[in-house]
Motif scaffolding. Sequence first.
Motif, mmCIF file in Angstrom:
data_model
loop_
_atom_site.group_PDB
_atom_site.id
_atom_site.type_symbol
_atom_site.label_atom_id
_atom_site.label_comp_id
_atom_site.label_asym_id
_atom_site.label_seq_id
_atom_site.Cartn_x
_atom_site.Cartn_y
_atom_site.Cartn_z
ATOM 1 N N PHE A 170 0.680 -0.973 0.200
ATOM 2 C CA PHE A 170 0.021 0.124 0.150
ATOM 3 C C PHE A 170 0.962 1.060 -0.027
ATOM 4 N N MET A 171 2.146 1.147 0.216
ATOM 5 C CA MET A 171 3.159 2.389 0.376
ATOM 6 C C MET A 171 3.917 2.372 -0.999
ATOM 7 N N LEU A 172 3.410 1.627 -1.919
ATOM 8 C CA LEU A 172 3.946 2.002 -3.367
ATOM 9 C C LEU A 172 3.129 3.313 -4.141
ATOM 10 N N PRO A 173 3.913 3.818 -5.173
ATOM 11 C CA PRO A 173 3.261 4.912 -5.871
ATOM 12 C C PRO A 173 1.969 4.639 -6.504
ATOM 13 N N SER A 174 1.547 3.404 -6.460
ATOM 14 C CA SER A 174 0.406 3.044 -7.364
ATOM 15 C C SER A 174 -0.557 2.263 -6.279
ATOM 16 N N LEU A 175 -1.707 2.222 -6.661
ATOM 17 C CA LEU A 175 -2.708 1.308 -6.050
ATOM 18 C C LEU A 175 -2.784 -0.203 -6.606
ATOM 19 N N THR A 176 -2.191 -0.363 -7.731
ATOM 20 C CA THR A 176 -2.170 -1.756 -8.316
ATOM 21 C C THR A 176 -2.032 -2.842 -7.731
ATOM 22 N N PRO A 177 -0.812 -2.706 -6.598
ATOM 23 C CA PRO A 177 -0.789 -3.932 -5.837
ATOM 24 C C PRO A 177 -1.932 -4.066 -4.746
#
Length: 399
Positions: A170-177
């Motif tokens: 959830f702390m990546l720059p995208s909501l894809t995961p």
Amino acid sequence: MEYQDEPFPALIEKRVDGEPDISARERAVLEACRRKNLGDLRMLAETPGGFVTDRVRQRAWPVLLGLPTDTEASLDAPTWKELPRHRDEDQVKLDVNRAFIYYPQHQNDAELERQKDELSSLILEVLRRYPYLCYFQGYHDICQVLLLVLPPVLRAPAVARLSALRIRDFMLPSLTPAISQLRLIPDILRAADPALYRHLSSTEPFFALSGTLTMYAHDITTLGEISRLFDVLLAREPVFSVYMFAAIVRSRRDELFDTPRDEPEMLHSILSKLPRPLDLESLIAAAMALIDAHPPEKLQSWRSISKASVLKTARDADRCTAQSMADGERFFRRQLRELAWLERQDKILAELWRYRRPAGAVGIAVLVGVVAVLLRRPGAAWAGGPLAYVSALLVRLGR
């Protein structure tokens, strides 16, 4: 810093409300913490009551998160305030201003502002010390729970390990995961409850985003309930949170069947709010039964989950506890590269569609150039393999 027994001097006490004496469970949790017996802690977290009190959670949660015993030394100079500002600090300020709506009950505005300052400092410390992490809305809800339960010296190390090793997706720059995690919910329902799965087939699982993204801290409105749920969420592997929401969906089976399947907006509205009252103990037991009967490895969407996702790197909760912050950053970087690759793939597919009827060899040459640029690879290196595949596909599309 060694955990001492002094903060917990009075564990042998009788409850005066006629309920059974709970000191035996408290002693069992503390003994498991002393021995760092993760199996016993997990069992105690899963059974009704969990870790019972916050004073016991102050010992159990750090053990489950794998905090090193030299926590104080790890936070030596420079102080976090001397570190460069994080890019997301403006959003942190906005969210913290909306914190502490439901709990605790502050005596006055000054006390509320003091606690907001503590929450802001906690979040900013973690983000400045680990600047690769991206803040997301709802992160403050998670941090609020740890702030209210843990003593000050343990808060930032606990939040940091939670962020890098258990909610990293959830702390990546995208909501894809995060969306990829939600895709597991229909698979769980299809395996466990085919009739309910069919009834919800027109409804995307985005209704579970708020719950899973915030470890349910945004949606549960009492500190006692969310602390109890954190007992098991910290004890179990991260994918357990997804099974928890599948159990919540199944618990509303009658209500959902009363709503026509051709009204997906109404179904989404029902599912996006947690049921009241929330029978946590029954839901935890149901989630455990689901994951035992239908482990994620048997779900179709599991194959689409990144190998660097927390769902796979922390599939074994004991292994996750032993991971380092450096492990978390390494997995983060790997996921970041995968997201960049997926973005390039999307661009390639868009160009494929654009040139689906190219003018013979000229069109093929144009597309090869586009693919090479997007992939940042020399065109000659793609003379076989992928390039041949693209060329053959292009010929078929041009017919």
